[in-house]
Write an enzyme that holds these catalytic residues in place. Structure first.
Site, PDB file in Angstrom:
ATOM      1  N   CYS A 234      43.892 -33.258  51.599  1.00 35.74           N
ATOM      2  CA  CYS A 234      42.801 -34.204  51.317  1.00 35.74           C
ATOM      3  C   CYS A 234      41.603 -34.071  52.255  1.00 35.74           C
ATOM      4  O   CYS A 234      40.513 -34.532  51.929  1.00 35.74           O
ATOM      5  CB  CYS A 234      43.297 -35.640  51.449  1.00 35.74           C
ATOM      6  SG  CYS A 234      44.886 -35.927  50.737  1.00 35.74           S
TER       7      CYS A 234
ATOM      8  N   HIS B 192      48.084 -39.095  43.782  1.00 39.99           N
ATOM      9  CA  HIS B 192      47.416 -37.954  43.152  1.00 39.99           C
ATOM     10  C   HIS B 192      48.428 -36.875  42.772  1.00 39.99           C
ATOM     11  O   HIS B 192      49.520 -36.812  43.352  1.00 39.99           O
ATOM     12  CB  HIS B 192      46.411 -37.315  44.130  1.00 39.99           C
ATOM     13  CG  HIS B 192      45.179 -38.119  44.379  1.00 39.99           C
ATOM     14  ND1 HIS B 192      44.743 -38.445  45.647  1.00 39.99           N
ATOM     15  CD2 HIS B 192      44.267 -38.655  43.526  1.00 39.99           C
ATOM     16  CE1 HIS B 192      43.617 -39.144  45.553  1.00 39.99           C
ATOM     17  NE2 HIS B 192      43.305 -39.285  44.284  1.00 39.99           N
TER      18      HIS B 192
HETATM   19  C1  CIR Z   1      42.355 -43.306  48.725  1.00 40.74           C
HETATM   20  O1  CIR Z   1      43.185 -44.116  48.320  1.00 40.74           O
HETATM   21  O2  CIR Z   1      41.459 -42.896  48.011  1.00 40.74           O
HETATM   22  C2  CIR Z   1      42.466 -42.834  50.147  1.00 40.74           C
HETATM   23  N1  CIR Z   1      42.917 -43.889  50.986  1.00 40.74           N
HETATM   24  C3  CIR Z   1      43.384 -41.645  50.254  1.00 40.74           C
HETATM   25  C4  CIR Z   1      42.909 -40.462  49.488  1.00 40.74           C
HETATM   26  C5  CIR Z   1      43.790 -39.281  49.682  1.00 40.74           C
HETATM   27  N2  CIR Z   1      43.282 -38.153  48.997  1.00 40.74           N
HETATM   28  C6  CIR Z   1      44.031 -37.262  48.373  1.00 40.74           C
HETATM   29  O3  CIR Z   1      45.243 -37.416  48.221  1.00 40.74           O
HETATM   30  N3  CIR Z   1      43.421 -36.230  47.832  1.00 40.74           N
END
Ligand code: CIR
Length: 265
Positions: free
Chosen positions: A258, A171
């Protein structure tokens, strides 16, 4: 939803969080190899994260857990909360789309809630707000249509929504975060600081590529304790940094931004 209190002082912000699911071991992974995650330790670290938010003046409100949704703890991706409105996203990973209804219900107590259209994708982790400019990462999770839809939804509030090129990470906020009013912390391998007009930039220690994810709350920077060298770079500039342990969430490709949605009250 249940709410915790800050230690005696009135809350300056609300932090929405969501419990670590026991299924987190089946989380989405894009740029990381799967490493064993200890769900018990992940839960302990998440509780410590909530306590840290409380110590920084947030009242923590927990959205009902979703044990069947592996990535539910990463609540940031489900919404964008601005002073004027909350936008419910359409997460790029199919497995994450069922996370949004409970978050929308929780946010409706605080903001007018609008939902992104069904033909787009956009993850909240790709959205970096710097004053009235909203930078959106051109990641694999957020489509060009998602960028355009956000621009359209926010134009009536006067926001300038700009797409940002990025590479090799999940992201935009994996690569860059705001750590002071006019300062971003970034990993130059993943995003160019030139993308961000009118702000200064601080590079992470190249040995700590993931150190660019930091969460600024009420003037303090919450940061993964593992990245001591980058932490020193911030402290040398006079920033207050609050280190926390986030090893298990990092294995799920998540960072400190997150795991919450911060709502200014
Ligand atoms: C994903 O791949 O969607 C989750 N395992 C991790 C999301 C992390 N979120 C973020 O960086 N905002």
């Amino acid at each position: 939803m249940n709410r915790s209190d800050t230690a005696g002082e009135p809350a300056r912000s609300i932090a929405l969080t969501r419990a670590v699911s026991p299924t987190i071991i089946e989380c989405e992974l894009t740029h990381l190899a799967r490493a064993p995650i200890d769900p018990v330790l992940a839960t302990e670290q998440h509780h410590a994260y909530e306590r840290a938010l409380e110590s920084l003046g947030c009242a923590v409100e927990r959205v009902a857990p979703a044990p069947e949704l592996p990535d539910a703890v990463f609540i940031e991706d489900t919404a964008i909360v601005l002073p004027e409105v909350a936008i419910i996203t359409r997460p790029g990973a199919q497995s994450r789309r069922a996370e949004t209804p409970a978050v929308a219900a929780a946010l409706s107590s605080f903001r007018e809630v609008r939902t992104m259209p069904a033909h787009v994708t956009l993850d909240g982790g790709d959205v970096l707000v710097i004053r009235r400019t909203i930078y959106v990462g051109a990641s694999e999770r957020s489509s060009a249509e998602g960028h355009a839809a956000l621009r359209h939804m926010l134009s009536r509030f006067g926001y300038d929504v700009r797409s940002v090129r990025m590479r090799d990470c999940l992201h935009l906020k994996t690569a860059v975060t705001l750590i002071a009013d006019d300062l971003v912390l970034h990993n130059p391998q993943w995003v160019d600081a030139m993308e961000f007009d009118g702000v200064n930039s601080l590079e992470v220690d190249p040995r700590e590529p993931f150190a660019s994810n930091a969460l600024r709350v009420n003037g303090v920077v919450l940061h993964d304790r593992a990245y001591a060298s980058t932490r020193e770079r911030m402290e040398r500039l006079g920033l207050r940094v609050h280190p926390i342990d986030a090893s298990e969430l990092a294995k799920a490709e998540g960072g400190v931004t997150c795991c919450s949605l911060i709502i200014e009250v």
